[in-house]
Design a protein around this motif. Structure first.
Motif, PDB file in Angstrom:
ATOM      1  N   LYS A  77      14.310 -10.537   3.403  1.00 35.60           N
ATOM      2  CA  LYS A  77      13.233 -10.387   2.275  1.00 35.60           C
ATOM      3  C   LYS A  77      12.892  -9.091   1.607  1.00 35.60           C
ATOM      4  O   LYS A  77      12.892  -8.820   0.508  1.00 35.60           O
ATOM      5  CB  LYS A  77      12.005 -10.749   2.888  1.00 35.60           C
ATOM      6  N   THR A  78      13.020  -8.094   2.602  1.00 33.80           N
ATOM      7  CA  THR A  78      12.536  -6.719   2.188  1.00 33.80           C
ATOM      8  C   THR A  78      13.825  -6.168   1.433  1.00 33.80           C
ATOM      9  O   THR A  78      13.412  -5.524   0.004  1.00 33.80           O
ATOM     10  CB  THR A  78      12.421  -5.585   3.309  1.00 33.80           C
ATOM     11  N   THR A  79      15.006  -6.115   1.812  1.00 35.49           N
ATOM     12  CA  THR A  79      16.023  -5.987   0.924  1.00 35.49           C
ATOM     13  C   THR A  79      16.247  -6.498  -0.450  1.00 35.49           C
ATOM     14  O   THR A  79      16.215  -5.853  -1.578  1.00 35.49           O
ATOM     15  CB  THR A  79      17.431  -6.002   1.718  1.00 35.49           C
TER      16      THR A  79
ATOM     17  N   ILE B  11       5.970  -5.443  -3.623  1.00 34.00           N
ATOM     18  CA  ILE B  11       5.294  -5.124  -2.434  1.00 34.00           C
ATOM     19  C   ILE B  11       5.949  -5.835  -1.238  1.00 34.00           C
ATOM     20  O   ILE B  11       6.032  -6.883  -1.304  1.00 34.00           O
ATOM     21  CB  ILE B  11       3.675  -5.546  -2.913  1.00 34.00           C
ATOM     22  N   ASP B  12       5.732  -5.064  -0.309  1.00 29.63           N
ATOM     23  CA  ASP B  12       6.255  -5.642   1.207  1.00 29.63           C
ATOM     24  C   ASP B  12       4.932  -5.636   1.838  1.00 29.63           C
ATOM     25  O   ASP B  12       4.280  -4.563   2.414  1.00 29.63           O
ATOM     26  CB  ASP B  12       7.119  -4.483   1.854  1.00 29.63           C
ATOM     27  N   LEU B  13       4.573  -6.728   2.349  1.00 25.36           N
ATOM     28  CA  LEU B  13       3.519  -6.785   3.102  1.00 25.36           C
ATOM     29  C   LEU B  13       3.331  -5.990   4.405  1.00 25.36           C
ATOM     30  O   LEU B  13       2.531  -5.585   4.808  1.00 25.36           O
ATOM     31  CB  LEU B  13       3.355  -8.386   3.704  1.00 25.36           C
ATOM     32  N   ASP B  14       4.647  -5.800   4.788  1.00 27.97           N
ATOM     33  CA  ASP B  14       4.747  -5.009   6.063  1.00 27.97           C
ATOM     34  C   ASP B  14       4.369  -3.303   6.015  1.00 27.97           C
ATOM     35  O   ASP B  14       4.150  -2.586   6.739  1.00 27.97           O
ATOM     36  CB  ASP B  14       5.973  -5.004   6.786  1.00 27.97           C
ATOM     37  N   ASP B  15       4.479  -2.995   4.541  1.00 26.67           N
ATOM     38  CA  ASP B  15       4.018  -1.641   4.043  1.00 26.67           C
ATOM     39  C   ASP B  15       2.457  -1.725   3.911  1.00 26.67           C
ATOM     40  O   ASP B  15       1.917  -0.702   4.047  1.00 26.67           O
ATOM     41  CB  ASP B  15       4.665  -1.235   2.749  1.00 26.67           C
TER      42      ASP B  15
ATOM     43  N   ALA C 162       7.561  -9.421  -0.661  1.00 25.18           N
ATOM     44  CA  ALA C 162       8.312  -9.547   0.562  1.00 25.18           C
ATOM     45  C   ALA C 162       7.126  -9.761   1.607  1.00 25.18           C
ATOM     46  O   ALA C 162       6.412  -8.977   1.790  1.00 25.18           O
ATOM     47  CB  ALA C 162       9.084  -8.568   0.864  1.00 25.18           C
ATOM     48  N   THR C 163       7.183 -10.985   2.377  1.00 23.24           N
ATOM     49  CA  THR C 163       6.212 -11.186   3.500  1.00 23.24           C
ATOM     50  C   THR C 163       7.028 -10.836   4.540  1.00 23.24           C
ATOM     51  O   THR C 163       8.320 -10.448   4.749  1.00 23.24           O
ATOM     52  CB  THR C 163       5.985 -12.701   3.476  1.00 23.24           C
ATOM     53  N   GLY C 164       6.299 -11.162   5.907  1.00 25.21           N
ATOM     54  CA  GLY C 164       6.831 -10.731   7.129  1.00 25.21           C
ATOM     55  C   GLY C 164       7.293 -12.059   7.651  1.00 25.21           C
ATOM     56  O   GLY C 164       6.595 -12.936   7.135  1.00 25.21           O
TER      57      GLY C 164
HETATM   58 MG   LIG Z   1      11.083  -7.255   5.684  1.00 27.78          MG
END
Ligand SMILES: [Mg+2]
Ligand SMILES: Nc1ncnc2c1ncn2[C@@H]1O[C@H](COP(=O)(O)OP(=O)(O)O)[C@@H](O)[C@H]1O
Ligand SMILES: O=C(O)C1=C[C@@H](OP(=O)(O)O)[C@@H](O)[C@H](O)C1
Length: 168
Positions: A11-13, A27-31, A72-74
């Motif tokens: 997801k992140t990549t 936007i990455d939720l983990d950020d 991107a979600t976790g």
């Molecule tokens: Mg990720």
């Protein structure tokens, strides 16, 4: 668009890659979560536990859903009823479920200290994967295999959008 799927599915990549190729914000939720919680993800788990993490994650999701971005979600977002309901309600944002065989996902994530739930015994992580699969499928507009290169995966998603199935 929103990318969901288990830890290590990409997801992140892929969000980053699609952001570059489509010239869209990513936007990455983990950020977002550490900003809301005031501490990094492993510390949230250690100090406050998973339940608190899921509530921060819900707040993060709620705060960014209106942005016109690649999100991107976790991997665990689908396990929290409030977050699941929020994702289920979406009608105008395409949801892609990124997936690969479990053993490949596990080899991508093992020994990563930044994923408290991935950094466990393989059978525990397999149990998590199995318990989440139906939820990813139920929320997804389209499942995309990431058993190929990052470039090929991104290209498949872009082609799908270009075919008029969805707007990005
Ligand atoms: Mg990720
Ligand atoms: N087709 C692919 N798409 C995305 N990531 C891939 C792919 N093939 C291999 N990978 C690797 O798998 C890992 C995925 O990690 P990450 O993007 O952090 O996943 P997630 O955010 O879903 O947990 C990265 O190391 C990435 O280089
Ligand atoms: O699956 C999970 O429960 C989690 C996945 C992680 O994100 P990635 O899926 O990007 O690794 C991160 O949100 C946290 O460590 C919890």
């Amino acid at each position: 668009m929103i990318l969901i799927g288990f830890m290590g599915c990409g997801k992140t990549t892929i969000a980053h890659e699609l952001g570059l190729q489509l010239n869209k914000k990513t936007i990455d939720l983990d950020d977002v979560i550490p900003k809301i919680a005031g501490q990094p993800i492993p510390e949230i788990f250690a100090a406050e536990g998973e339940a608190a993490f899921r509530e921060y994650e819900f707040q993060a999701l709620q705060s960014i859903l209106k942005e016109n971005a690649i999100i991107a979600t976790g991997g665990g977002v689908v396990t929290y009823e409030k977050s699941y309901a929020l994702l289920k309600e979406l009608t105008d944002i395409p949801v892609f479920f990124l997936n690969a065989p479990f053993d490949d996902l596990y080899s991508r994530i093992q020994k990563d200290d930044n994923r408290p739930l991935g950094n466990q015994d393989i059978e525990k992580v397999r149990g998590l994967y199995n318990s989440r699969l139906d939820k990813y499928s139920a929320l997804a507009d389209r499942e995309i295999s990431t058993s190929k290169t990052v470039a090929d995966t991104a290209a498949e998603i872009i082609n799908y959008i270009d075919d008029g199935n969805f707007k990005a």
